[in-house]
Design a protein around this motif. Structure first.
Motif, PDB file in Angstrom:
ATOM      1  N   ILE A  38      63.758  17.947 -15.076  1.00 30.09           N
ATOM      2  CA  ILE A  38      63.304  16.653 -15.599  1.00 30.09           C
ATOM      3  C   ILE A  38      64.362  15.578 -15.402  1.00 30.09           C
ATOM      4  CG2 ILE A  38      62.711  15.420 -17.714  1.00 30.09           C
ATOM      5  CD1 ILE A  38      61.296  17.924 -18.676  1.00 30.09           C
ATOM      6  N   THR A  39      65.617  15.885 -15.725  1.00 25.39           N
ATOM      7  CA  THR A  39      66.661  14.873 -15.581  1.00 25.39           C
ATOM      8  C   THR A  39      66.916  14.533 -14.111  1.00 25.39           C
ATOM      9  OG1 THR A  39      68.337  16.636 -15.691  1.00 25.39           O
ATOM     10  CG2 THR A  39      67.788  15.470 -17.742  1.00 25.39           C
ATOM     11  N   HIS A  96      64.126  12.326 -12.949  1.00 24.07           N
ATOM     12  CA  HIS A  96      64.063  11.012 -13.600  1.00 24.07           C
ATOM     13  C   HIS A  96      65.173  10.074 -13.146  1.00 24.07           C
ATOM     14  CE1 HIS A  96      63.318   8.060 -16.777  1.00 24.07           C
ATOM     15  NE2 HIS A  96      64.616   8.071 -17.010  1.00 24.07           N
ATOM     16  N   ARG A 102      61.185  19.599 -11.220  1.00 27.22           N
ATOM     17  CA  ARG A 102      61.595  18.336 -10.595  1.00 27.22           C
ATOM     18  C   ARG A 102      60.460  17.766  -9.738  1.00 27.22           C
ATOM     19  NH1 ARG A 102      63.850  16.749  -5.623  1.00 27.22           N
ATOM     20  NH2 ARG A 102      65.073  14.818  -5.772  1.00 27.22           N
ATOM     21  N   THR A 145      57.968  16.328 -12.054  1.00 24.43           N
ATOM     22  CA  THR A 145      58.485  15.098 -12.661  1.00 24.43           C
ATOM     23  C   THR A 145      58.361  13.922 -11.706  1.00 24.43           C
ATOM     24  OG1 THR A 145      60.051  16.382 -14.001  1.00 24.43           O
ATOM     25  CG2 THR A 145      60.515  14.032 -13.715  1.00 24.43           C
ATOM     26  N   GLU A 181      56.201  10.565 -12.605  1.00 26.50           N
ATOM     27  CA  GLU A 181      56.831   9.246 -12.702  1.00 26.50           C
ATOM     28  C   GLU A 181      56.323   8.285 -11.641  1.00 26.50           C
ATOM     29  OE1 GLU A 181      60.894   8.855 -13.351  1.00 26.50           O
ATOM     30  OE2 GLU A 181      60.895  10.140 -15.120  1.00 26.50           O
ATOM     31  N   HIS A 187      65.007   5.661 -21.182  1.00 24.15           N
ATOM     32  CA  HIS A 187      64.985   6.946 -20.475  1.00 24.15           C
ATOM     33  C   HIS A 187      64.471   8.066 -21.377  1.00 24.15           C
ATOM     34  CE1 HIS A 187      66.994   5.169 -17.076  1.00 24.15           C
ATOM     35  NE2 HIS A 187      68.007   4.766 -17.823  1.00 24.15           N
ATOM     36  N   GLY A 188      64.980   8.107 -22.606  1.00 25.78           N
ATOM     37  CA  GLY A 188      64.552   9.163 -23.512  1.00 25.78           C
ATOM     38  C   GLY A 188      63.074   9.086 -23.828  1.00 25.78           C
ATOM     39  N   MET A 213      61.055  10.314 -20.710  1.00 21.06           N
ATOM     40  CA  MET A 213      61.167  11.756 -20.454  1.00 21.06           C
ATOM     41  C   MET A 213      60.506  12.583 -21.544  1.00 21.06           C
ATOM     42  SD  MET A 213      64.932  12.353 -18.733  1.00 21.06           S
ATOM     43  CE  MET A 213      65.850  11.544 -20.043  1.00 21.06           C
ATOM     44  N   LEU A 214      60.667  12.190 -22.822  1.00 19.68           N
ATOM     45  CA  LEU A 214      60.161  13.003 -23.925  1.00 19.68           C
ATOM     46  C   LEU A 214      58.692  12.738 -24.228  1.00 19.68           C
ATOM     47  CD1 LEU A 214      63.201  12.838 -26.388  1.00 19.68           C
ATOM     48  CD2 LEU A 214      62.577  14.688 -24.845  1.00 19.68           C
ATOM     49  N   VAL A 227      56.899  12.389 -19.605  1.00 18.26           N
ATOM     50  CA  VAL A 227      57.133  13.413 -18.582  1.00 18.26           C
ATOM     51  C   VAL A 227      56.998  14.819 -19.165  1.00 18.26           C
ATOM     52  CG1 VAL A 227      58.798  14.349 -16.941  1.00 18.26           C
ATOM     53  CG2 VAL A 227      58.594  11.871 -17.236  1.00 18.26           C
ATOM     54  N   LEU A 228      57.663  15.080 -20.289  1.00 19.92           N
ATOM     55  CA  LEU A 228      57.670  16.434 -20.854  1.00 19.92           C
ATOM     56  C   LEU A 228      56.273  16.960 -21.163  1.00 19.92           C
ATOM     57  CD1 LEU A 228      59.363  18.830 -21.786  1.00 19.92           C
ATOM     58  CD2 LEU A 228      59.571  17.731 -24.024  1.00 19.92           C
TER      59      LEU A 228
END
Length: 306
Positions: A123-124, A127, A183, A186, A190, A205-206, A209-210, A213-214
């Motif tokens: 994920i990171t 992103h 990835r 993700t 995105e 960003h958080g 992603m949370l 994306v998650l």
């Protein structure tokens, strides 16, 4: 005239969310029931889980004790000992049931650790992109080309011999495949328009992603976790067979190592070798069948497992 009945109060956001989750779970189960192989695997896992949970009641906690063993060493199957005895005279059926606890526990914990690392990395990396993603992907490629079992053996050798060491050795060496898959998912998520809207509205960003994306990669993570358990159980059995497990606990791989040391292969003591091997193969096959069924339900285009 009687007053009209009061309309029910509208449900709150939390109640609506739980209602949607229950409906999604019901749809998932209806789709899963259409996969006969997945149901067979789930039934085997339910029996193994029941055996593991009731082991202290059915076989007792002293089944692994080498002092005061109830039988003679390497006694064949009989009415008293359906699977015979080991080289210390212990009941192999009781040891097999007790070893279910360790093998399933280590397999589940190692799979969860592996998938958690892979999900965070995937994920990171998907992103943030840039140098950060490049470095993470190069590290992932290095782990991919290195033999996982060799790395796990090295870690299990240099660290103390315990169940925690086995879990760490398996978990931190088997995450690259999950990272690659997450990835890719993700990057696909995105690229959707609502991610751009979330960023335009001030989502950091958080938040992206949370909250966005998650939830979209969780089905992939769930399916990958189910598939990873079988690989983790096999890896734990391999490490225990090589003498790198915890000698103080009973596991299926440890039983195979004891059989090898006792010369069961050359002496023809099949009851010492076959049951642990069949148990390892059965649990690996059951988790694989469940994983394939879950993967097919979450991605109907695969059309596997029916």
């Amino acid at each position: 005239m009687t007053a009209p009945p009061a309309s029910p109060a509208p449900a709150g956001p939390r109640a609506l969310a739980w209602r949607r989750r229950r409906r999604a779970a019901a749809r998932f189960w209806r789709a899963y029931r259409g996969h006969r192989a997945g149901l067979a695997g789930l039934a085997v896992l339910a029996l193994l889980a029941l055996a593991a949970l009731t082991a202290p009641l059915t076989v007792g906690g002293d089944v692994a004790s080498v002092t005061g063993a109830p039988g003679r060493p390497l006694e064949g199957p009989s009415g008293r000992f359906p699977l015979g005895t080991d080289r210390f005279g212990r009941d192999l059926l009781g040891l097999l049931v007790w070893g279910t606890r360790v093998s399933l526990l280590v397999g589940l914990l190692a799979a969860v650790l592996s998938v958690a690392i892979g999900a965070v990395v995937g994920i990171t990396a998907g992103h943030f992109r840039g140098v950060y993603a490049t470095v993470l992907m190069r590290v992932t490629d290095w782990f991919l080309v290195m033999p996982t079992l060799v790395l796990a053996i090295v870690l299990a050798t240099v660290m103390s011999r315990s169940l925690g060491t086995v879990v760490l050795a398996i978990g931190i060496t088997s995450w690259p495949t999950t990272a690659r898959l997450v990835r890719a998912q993700t990057l696909a998520v995105e690229a959707r328009p609502y991610i751009e809207r979330a960023r335009a509205l001030g989502g950091g960003h958080g938040h992206v992603m949370l909250r966005h994306v998650l939830p979209n990669v969780m089905p992939l993570v769930l399916a990958q976790t189910t598939l990873m358990v079988s690989a983790s159980v096999l890896a734990e059995a391999t490490l225990a067979f090589l003498g790198l497990g915890d000698p103080a606990v009973v596991s299926w791989g440890g039983l195979l190592q004891d059989a090898r040391e006792a010369g069961a292969v050359s002496s023809g003591d099949w009851w010492y070798l076959v049951p642990p091997g069949v148990a390892i193969a059965a649990v690996a096959l059951a988790f694989t069948l469940c994983g394939r069924a879950v993967e097919s339900v979450l991605n109907p285009r695969l059309g596997v497992g029916r």
